[in-house]
Design an enzyme around this catalytic site. Structure first.
Site, mmCIF file in Angstrom:
data_model
loop_
_atom_site.group_PDB
_atom_site.id
_atom_site.type_symbol
_atom_site.label_atom_id
_atom_site.label_comp_id
_atom_site.label_asym_id
_atom_site.label_seq_id
_atom_site.Cartn_x
_atom_site.Cartn_y
_atom_site.Cartn_z
ATOM 1 N N THR A 2 0.830 -1.168 -0.205
ATOM 2 C CA THR A 2 -0.099 -0.063 -0.038
ATOM 3 C C THR A 2 1.250 0.821 0.251
ATOM 4 O OG1 THR A 2 -2.182 0.928 1.049
ATOM 5 C CG2 THR A 2 -0.043 0.543 2.559
ATOM 6 N N GLY A 158 0.284 6.100 -7.216
ATOM 7 C CA GLY A 158 -1.429 5.237 -7.579
ATOM 8 C C GLY A 158 -1.037 4.948 -8.852
ATOM 9 N N CYS A 161 2.321 2.718 -8.915
ATOM 10 C CA CYS A 161 2.851 1.512 -7.939
ATOM 11 C C CYS A 161 1.529 0.474 -8.740
ATOM 12 C CB CYS A 161 2.775 1.620 -6.282
ATOM 13 S SG CYS A 161 2.794 0.487 -5.404
ATOM 14 N N THR A 164 -0.528 -0.203 -5.770
ATOM 15 C CA THR A 164 -1.951 1.517 -4.846
ATOM 16 C C THR A 164 -2.592 2.240 -5.146
ATOM 17 O OG1 THR A 164 0.919 2.022 -3.903
ATOM 18 C CG2 THR A 164 -1.239 3.184 -3.614
#
Length: 175
Positions: A2, A158, A161, A164
């Site tokens: 995350t 986001g 990754c 994410t």
């Protein structure tokens, strides 16, 4: 994993995280709430790592906060001591960012407590380095609020990754 990021600016501290829960290469859930308020809303906490492990750590950390009347650093150090010495806790795979109105900390999976650099920016998780880099650039080059910096940093993480997403939970103090 995350991404969790924390920015402290102009009397505000903001902690934000994405909502993706992955199991290997599969997205299991997209709207997990990985940032929470603890200790009667006076402490913000976000986790990266195993979800069940993180909830265990949230509970233990909140107990430490109650035991030490909300003193963030003392509570974090006491949790880290337990994390290092307790056989069951040592197996937990998670990291926490915790913050109150005065300070921000990372509590690592090996029981370390890390204070931020002078810029007061922290980030953990698989997208943490992307979010940290973005937040530092935004702090140095813009007048954006702490919340806007957290939002933009998470969006960048986001986009880069695969672990994410862009479903964010963001909390701030003072509220």
């Amino acid at each position: 994993m995350t991404t969790i990021v924390s920015v402290r600016r102009n009397g505000q501290v903001v902690v934000g995280g994405d909502g993706q829960v992955s199991l290997g290469n599969t997205v299991m859930k997209g709207n997990a709430r990985k940032v929470r308020r603890l200790y009667n809303g006076k402490v913000l906490a976000g986790f990266a790592g195993g979800t069940a492990d993180a909830f265990t750590l949230f509970e233990l950390f909140e107990r430490k906060l109650e035991m030490h009347q909300g003193h963030l650093l003392k509570s974090a150090v006491e949790l880290a001591k337990d994390w290092r010495t307790d056989r069951a806790l040592r197996k937990l795979e998670a990291m926490l960012i915790v913050a109150d109105e005065k300070e921000s900390l990372i509590i690592t999976g090996i029981g370390d407590v890390v204070q931020p650099e002078e810029d007061q920016i922290l980030a953990i998780g698989s997208g943490g380095n992307y979010a940290l880099s973005a937040a530092r650039a935004l702090v140095e080059n813009t007048e954006l609020s702490a919340r806007e910096i957290v939002e933009k940093s998470l969006k960048i993480a986001g986009d880069v990754c695969v672990f994410t997403n862009t479903n964010f939970t963001i909390e701030e103090l003072p509220n």
